[in-house]
Design a protein around this motif. Structure first.
Motif, PDB file in Angstrom:
ATOM      1  N   ASP A 109       0.831  -1.209   0.000  1.00 26.13           N
ATOM      2  CA  ASP A 109       0.000   0.000   0.000  1.00 26.13           C
ATOM      3  C   ASP A 109       0.866   1.260   0.000  1.00 26.13           C
ATOM      4  O   ASP A 109       0.539   2.267  -0.658  1.00 26.13           O
ATOM      5  CB  ASP A 109      -0.914   0.009   1.229  1.00 26.13           C
ATOM      6  CG  ASP A 109      -2.048  -0.996   1.102  1.00 26.13           C
ATOM      7  OD1 ASP A 109      -2.093  -1.698   0.076  1.00 26.13           O
ATOM      8  OD2 ASP A 109      -2.866  -1.095   2.026  1.00 26.13           O
ATOM      9  N   VAL A 110       1.965   1.205   0.746  1.00 19.67           N
ATOM     10  CA  VAL A 110       2.870   2.360   0.798  1.00 19.67           C
ATOM     11  C   VAL A 110       3.538   2.572  -0.553  1.00 19.67           C
ATOM     12  O   VAL A 110       3.645   3.702  -1.053  1.00 19.67           O
ATOM     13  CB  VAL A 110       3.928   2.158   1.905  1.00 19.67           C
ATOM     14  CG1 VAL A 110       4.989   3.260   1.829  1.00 19.67           C
ATOM     15  CG2 VAL A 110       3.273   2.164   3.277  1.00 19.67           C
ATOM     16  N   LEU A 111       3.991   1.492  -1.183  1.00 20.51           N
ATOM     17  CA  LEU A 111       4.657   1.610  -2.485  1.00 20.51           C
ATOM     18  C   LEU A 111       3.709   2.168  -3.542  1.00 20.51           C
ATOM     19  O   LEU A 111       4.134   2.893  -4.455  1.00 20.51           O
ATOM     20  CB  LEU A 111       5.185   0.246  -2.933  1.00 20.51           C
ATOM     21  CG  LEU A 111       6.380  -0.305  -2.144  1.00 20.51           C
ATOM     22  CD1 LEU A 111       6.727  -1.709  -2.617  1.00 20.51           C
ATOM     23  CD2 LEU A 111       7.588   0.619  -2.287  1.00 20.51           C
ATOM     24  N   LEU A 112       2.411   1.852  -3.399  1.00 19.56           N
ATOM     25  CA  LEU A 112       1.439   2.342  -4.374  1.00 19.56           C
ATOM     26  C   LEU A 112       1.248   3.854  -4.310  1.00 19.56           C
ATOM     27  O   LEU A 112       0.627   4.443  -5.203  1.00 19.56           O
ATOM     28  CB  LEU A 112       0.089   1.641  -4.167  1.00 19.56           C
ATOM     29  CG  LEU A 112      -0.032   0.221  -4.726  1.00 19.56           C
ATOM     30  CD1 LEU A 112      -1.325  -0.425  -4.272  1.00 19.56           C
ATOM     31  CD2 LEU A 112       0.041   0.244  -6.257  1.00 19.56           C
ATOM     32  N   LEU A 113       1.773   4.469  -3.262  1.00 16.34           N
ATOM     33  CA  LEU A 113       1.663   5.920  -3.159  1.00 16.34           C
ATOM     34  C   LEU A 113       2.377   6.624  -4.307  1.00 16.34           C
ATOM     35  O   LEU A 113       2.130   7.809  -4.572  1.00 16.34           O
ATOM     36  CB  LEU A 113       2.233   6.403  -1.815  1.00 16.34           C
ATOM     37  CG  LEU A 113       1.414   6.011  -0.572  1.00 16.34           C
ATOM     38  CD1 LEU A 113       2.156   6.414   0.691  1.00 16.34           C
ATOM     39  CD2 LEU A 113       0.033   6.655  -0.605  1.00 16.34           C
ATOM     40  N   PHE A 114       3.260   5.905  -4.990  1.00 11.98           N
ATOM     41  CA  PHE A 114       3.933   6.491  -6.152  1.00 11.98           C
ATOM     42  C   PHE A 114       3.009   6.540  -7.372  1.00 11.98           C
ATOM     43  O   PHE A 114       3.354   7.158  -8.381  1.00 11.98           O
ATOM     44  CB  PHE A 114       5.195   5.690  -6.499  1.00 11.98           C
ATOM     45  CG  PHE A 114       6.282   5.813  -5.467  1.00 11.98           C
ATOM     46  CD1 PHE A 114       7.076   6.949  -5.422  1.00 11.98           C
ATOM     47  CD2 PHE A 114       6.494   4.818  -4.538  1.00 11.98           C
ATOM     48  CE1 PHE A 114       8.083   7.081  -4.476  1.00 11.98           C
ATOM     49  CE2 PHE A 114       7.497   4.926  -3.589  1.00 11.98           C
ATOM     50  CZ  PHE A 114       8.296   6.064  -3.549  1.00 11.98           C
ATOM     51  N   VAL A 115       1.853   5.875  -7.285  1.00  7.62           N
ATOM     52  CA  VAL A 115       0.887   5.877  -8.385  1.00  7.62           C
ATOM     53  C   VAL A 115      -0.128   6.992  -8.134  1.00  7.62           C
ATOM     54  O   VAL A 115      -0.804   7.022  -7.109  1.00  7.62           O
ATOM     55  CB  VAL A 115       0.163   4.514  -8.489  1.00  7.62           C
ATOM     56  CG1 VAL A 115      -0.860   4.535  -9.622  1.00  7.62           C
ATOM     57  CG2 VAL A 115       1.173   3.392  -8.691  1.00  7.62           C
TER      58      VAL A 115
END
Length: 564
Positions: free
Chosen positions: A402-408
């Motif tokens: 979920d944290v990594l998806l913050l780049f989307v």
């Protein structure tokens, strides 16, 4: 199963009617928008009936007298609904897809299996130690002063055990039925399956995905509790329900003062009377009250506070009478020096024992307390089962994703549009922290642990899955196959042909135990012979004698006190 079916049908009918009654009353003050689902009405009805029973238990036993009044009230509510021409829920089978019809057949089979499992002998060890005897005390007497002195676990007051006493129907002289849990499982299975039904139609909302996860969790982690009046499983199911319904209300963009939110706030207080481990749910209530205050709607806050007071008052009074404390164990000092108050030293010891037994039960208490906190945590983790470690690992991985998806960019926009979800995440995480600090046995923490896992894990799934709408039939077919396989693999070991024959008419009763007289300060009582189990009878039954415990009079209803 015949008698079990009739009793469970009675339980479902009575609780749904009382839930509908409260809905009609509150809908005059708060916007209801739509008629609540049957599971929602059932849970609200459970809150109403249990609260009424909790007040009544301060003055009378919960036996045929209370059941008669409850039945008369249900008939009056039924007549009220008939006169109002309240519409009944209907299944529009002609609107179901083929997959949904197959799913419905699967669901009916699941409910039949749950009915069968509800008829079996309780398997929860704590039921033999104190659940069944507690229920018997509630059936036989009004709340007994100082009952916790006889056995400290009798002071673990749970409104769930009181609700079981209400629907035990012991006055029929057949047995004390333990079918409320079965009724609760059947209703919650129906509620969670509703999400699967929606997913089969391509509605990939977070709340529906959470229902899918909780439906499977019901079978993987709780299925052995269907016949036991234990307090862990219903607390877990209530946490699942409250968090899922909160997400659904957020998805539907309901106003803060809408009736579903008001009821969920009250259910959070009610769940705390099941087990205090669910207290972190009150974060959601606090957030709701803050929002209502921002909207200058203090009238609604006042109604929530008043209703919460009504729910908690008899619970706190019962605790005072049973133990001398507003909550037990864990309260740090004596407020009122009743002659039946459990000694404060024993309260502290009981709290320490609970934490020790929940964390490292196979290590002696003295050795456990000599260990550093870091060593306790390391050994606790080492002793977890592989599937329990898998839950922790999967939660961490899902949170990282979920944290990594913050780049989307679109993901960030989705989160901004659904800021309310963060409150649900916060409540779940706080619940995990509270569980770990107080009593980190996994069976106590499934409610918040699995909620956290499914929130982190299914939020991105609800974001990506709609992009595959063209493959809806394939996704639905795979989903249904997984559900059928998972449920079959978990219930198969629980089904025994011999037990089906034995319970086809009457459900299994509580098992009997061997007992022998034991001595207290000024009286004698029957005590268990092995493994600290009394079960339901003989009654009254104690775990062991104690020369420091005395009756306050010649009548059990006057209670017990501790003497030095």
């Amino acid at each position: 199963m015949l008698v079990a079916f009739l009793i469970i049908l009675y339980i479902l009918s009575v609780l749904t009617l009382y839930g509908q009654g409260l809905f009609l009353i509150f809908s005059k003050k708060f916007p209801a928008l739509t008629q609540p689902s049957l599971p929602f009405l059932f849970v609200v009805g459970l809150m109403v009936v249990t609260t009424l029973g909790s007040f009544a238990s301060l003055f009378i036993r919960l036996n045929w007298e209370f059941q008669t009044a409850l039945f008369v009230g249900a008939i009056a509510l039924l007549i009220w609904n008939i006169l109002r021409r309240t519409p009944l829920p209907r299944l529009h089978l002609n609107e179901f897809s083929l997959l949904q019809k197959l799913g419905l057949a699967f669901f009916v089979a699941v409910e039949i299996v749950l009915l069968y499992l509800a008829t079996l002998t309780p398997s929860n060890a704590d039921t033999g130690i104190y659940h069944a005897q507690t229920i018997h005390w509630i059936e036989a007497y009004p709340v007994v002063p100082g009952l916790a002195n006889l056995h400290q676990r009798f002071g673990y007051d749970s409104s769930w055990l009181l609700a079981n006493a209400i629907f035990s129907l012991a006055f029929l002289n057949l047995q004390s039925f333990h079918l409320l849990m079965g009724a609760f499982f059947i209703v919650m299975a129906g509620y969670f399956y509703g999400g699967i039904h929606e997913l089969l139609a391509g509605k990939y909302r977070l709340s529906n995905l959470m229902k899918l996860g909780f439906f499977l969790a019901l079978f993987f982690y709780l299925i052995d509790q269907v016949s036991s009046p234990g307090t862990d499983a219903p607390t877990t199911l209530m946490i699942f329900f409250i968090l899922t319904e909160t997400v659904r209300c957020l998805e539907d963009r309901l106003a803060a003062r809408s009736l579903p939110y008001i009821f969920l706030a009250l259910l959070a207080f009610f769940c705390a009377t099941f087990k205090l481990s669910s207290v972190p749910l009150l974060v959601l209530v606090l957030a709701l009250c803050i929002q209502l205050n921002r909207e200058k709607d203090m009238r609604s806050v006042g109604w929530i506070a008043l209703a919460a007071f009504v729910i908690l008052l008899p619970y706190v009074v019962r605790n005072f009478i049973l133990t001398g404390y507003p909550v037990f164990p864990g309260f740090p000092f004596i407020l009122f020096n009743f002659d039946w108050t459990v000694p404060i030293e024993q309260v502290g010891t009981e709290s320490r024992v609970i934490h020790w037994f929940a964390m490292l039960p196979h290590t002696s208490l003295s050795k456990f307390e000599a260990m550093s906190k870091a060593d306790q945590i390391i050994k606790w983790y080492h002793n977890l089962l592989p599937r329990q470690k898998a839950i922790l690992l999967a939660t961490a991985l899902a949170a990282g994703a979920d944290v990594l998806l913050l780049f989307v960019k679109k993901w960030r926009e989705t989160l901004k549009q659904n800021k309310g979800f963060l409150l649900v995440f916060g409540a779940a995480l706080l619940g995990c922290l509270f569980w770990f600090i107080t009593a980190p046995a996994f069976r106590f923490g499934y409610g918040f642990l699995l909620s956290t896992l499914f929130l982190f894990g299914f939020l991105p799934v609800s974001f990506f899955l709609p992009k595959f709408q063209r493959w809806q039939i394939g996704v639905g077919a795979a989903l249904l196959i997984v559900c059928v396989g998972a449920v079959f693999s978990t219930v198969r070991p629980e089904i025994n042909v011999g037990s089906i024959k034995e319970t086809i008419v009457m459900p299994a009763a509580y098992p009997g135990i061997s007992s022998e007289p034991c001595t207290f300060a000024n009286f004698k009582m029957l005590c268990q012979v092995s493994y600290e189990e009394c079960w339901y009878s003989p009654f009254p039954c104690a775990i062991k004698g104690n020369d420091h415990v005395a009756m306050r009079s010649n009548d059990y209803r006057d209670g017990f006190k501790y003497i030095k």
